[in-house]
Design a protein around this motif. Structure first.
Motif, short mmCIF file in Angstrom:
data_model
loop_
_atom_site.label_atom_id
_atom_site.label_comp_id
_atom_site.label_asym_id
_atom_site.label_seq_id
_atom_site.Cartn_x
_atom_site.Cartn_y
_atom_site.Cartn_z
N THR A 104 54.81 68.44 68.32
CA THR A 104 53.87 68.30 67.21
C THR A 104 54.37 69.04 65.98
O THR A 104 54.28 68.53 64.85
N ARG A 135 57.23 67.09 64.40
CA ARG A 135 56.73 65.89 63.74
C ARG A 135 56.04 66.26 62.43
O ARG A 135 56.23 65.59 61.41
N PHE A 136 55.24 67.33 62.45
CA PHE A 136 54.56 67.77 61.24
C PHE A 136 55.57 68.19 60.17
O PHE A 136 55.44 67.84 58.99
N GLN A 153 57.17 65.10 58.72
CA GLN A 153 56.27 64.40 57.81
C GLN A 153 56.13 65.13 56.50
O GLN A 153 56.07 64.51 55.43
N GLN A 154 56.07 66.47 56.55
CA GLN A 154 55.98 67.24 55.33
C GLN A 154 57.23 67.07 54.47
O GLN A 154 57.15 66.96 53.24
N ARG A 201 49.96 62.59 54.30
CA ARG A 201 49.31 63.82 53.86
C ARG A 201 47.98 64.07 54.56
O ARG A 201 47.65 65.22 54.86
N HIS A 202 47.22 63.02 54.84
CA HIS A 202 45.83 63.23 55.26
C HIS A 202 45.43 62.65 56.61
O HIS A 202 44.48 63.13 57.21
N SER A 203 46.09 61.61 57.10
CA SER A 203 45.47 60.83 58.18
C SER A 203 45.84 61.26 59.59
O SER A 203 45.17 60.89 60.54
N SER A 204 46.93 62.01 59.77
CA SER A 204 47.42 62.37 61.12
C SER A 204 47.66 61.11 61.95
O SER A 204 47.39 61.08 63.16
N GLY A 252 44.98 56.49 61.83
CA GLY A 252 44.67 57.91 61.81
C GLY A 252 43.19 58.22 61.82
O GLY A 252 42.37 57.49 62.39
N LEU A 253 42.80 59.28 61.09
CA LEU A 253 41.44 59.79 61.13
C LEU A 253 40.49 59.04 60.23
O LEU A 253 39.28 59.28 60.25
#
Length: 386
Positions: free
Chosen positions: A149, A152-153, A156-157, A312-315, A338-339
């Motif tokens: 995780t 991956r984070f 993505q960043q 940026r926001h959805s995971s 995502g969310l």
């Protein structure tokens, strides 16, 4: 450390740890030394050298090796220790469910055999040792999942920063282009008009000299005037031609100043989303150059804004991008799993994009579905009004 060196160190640490446990166990018993126990310890470590390329194979071999070890009634080394590194390695590369399943198999099978073969009461068999085995397996899988995780984070960043940097550069280029367009209009409206007037009046002066009667005696002053007017006329015409060429360059820009803000640039955005660890599905049915340049630019920006919001926001783990024609409209859709919170978090980016789309006569809509994902959808006219 390099990747290969890490594998060697991990393999050596596992083999050495298991060998040490065997040595300590031998000192507490009068059982004869079993060299095969050390061979298994070496094997449990050596198989980890394959953990990057064949993580599932490493887990399967470690689990089967553990069962074989105890079937041969070798020196006890614990049930979890031979497999924890393999379970961690699989979870680290995203095979969390596989790791959980393998860990459950090891725990259930070992517990079942202990209940069958050990004469201790059931409460003691399922007591501290079983709990510690389960905790060790769970800790290894959790640590591997956390590492996956985190990576991956971080990826993505990194991709998000690249997209933001690219967008800032493109916006700067767009501001430069707008300034060029404004300058071209000013040149055309001011200098172009004045040069046209100069050319027109010099031509009128020449025609006035030519209309003088045939009986009029030629004058050296008239010749000088005619020559000056001709030169003024030629210079005005030449300057007007140069000005029009300059205006055309300012309006279109040369190849060194253009940016890839069209359909052909979308694939680059998708590749960066894939590099961030996302599963990307695309359906781009438009060829570059099919649409007017302003429309292609907004299509690119809508996809860019959608991917930026997803990262940026959805995971989200999966992304779908569609660009195509519906009669006389261009339809752009960016959907994630995502969310469903990007519409709430997008902020000024989505507001600015909505304004861009509206100025071209289109429409931008968003739909957030909590727990199911988020959709960014834009419709644009295929042709701009004359």
């Amino acid at each position: 450390m390099g990747v290969r060196r890490t594998e060697v160190v991990l393999a050596g640490a596992v083999a050495a740890s298991l060998a040490m446990i065997i040595v300590l166990a031998q000192t507490d018993t009068e059982a004869p030394l079993r060299p095969l126990s050390y061979l298994f310890a070496f094997g449990f470590g050596a198989v980890l050298l394959l953990r990057r390329g064949l993580p599932k194979t490493v887990v399967v071999l470690s689990v089967l090796g553990t069962f074989a070890y105890y079937s041969l009634e070798l020196t006890p080394i614990g049930v979890a220790l031979p497999v924890v590194a393999a379970l961690y390695s699989a979870a680290e590369v995203g095979l969390t469910r596989f790791s959980v399943g393998a860990g459950a198999v090891v725990f259930v099978v070992s517990t079942a055999f202990r209940i069958r073969d050990d004469s201790l009461p059931l409460g003691r068999l399922l007591g501290a040792e079983s709990i510690s085995t389960l905790a060790l397996i769970a800790a290894a899988i959790t640590l591997g999942y956390a590492m996956a995780t985190h990576r991956r984070f971080a990826s993505q960043q990194e991709q998000l920063l690249r997209l933001q940097d690219e967008r800032l550069r493109e916006e700067a280029d767009q501001r430069v282009q707008n300034e060029r367009l404004q300058l071209s209009r000013d040149l055309h409206d001011t200098l172009g008009h004045k040069l046209s007037v100069i050319s027109l009046h010099s031509n009128v002066g020449l025609e006035a000299l030519d209309r003088r009667g045939p009986g009029t005696a030629p004058d050296s002053g008239d010749s000088a005037v005619a020559e000056a007017l001709e030169r003024v006329h030629d210079e005005a015409v030449g300057s007007l031609s140069d000005l029009r060429s300059m205006v055309r360059v300012l309006r279109t820009g040369d190849e060194s100043t253009r940016t890839s803000l069209g359909v052909d640039g979308i694939e680059t955005l998708l590749d960066r989303a894939r590099e961030a660890g996302m599963s990307v599905e695309s359906n781009i049915s438009l060829a570059p150059g099919t649409l007017p340049s302003p429309v292609e630019s907004v299509v690119f920006r809508v996809v860019q804004e959608g991917i930026t919001n997803v990262l940026r926001h959805s995971s989200a783990a999966a992304l779908s991008v569609t660009v195509g024609l519906d009669d006389e409209e261009v339809v752009v859709s960016v959907v994630d799993d995502g969310l469903g919170a990007a519409a709430l978090e997008g902020g000024h980016g989505l507001l600015g994009m909505s304004e861009r789309v509206r100025l071209l006569g289109g429409d931008l809509s968003t739909q957030a579905r909590p727990g199911e994902g988020f959709e960014l959808r834009a419709t644009l006219p295929r042709r701009l009004p004359e």
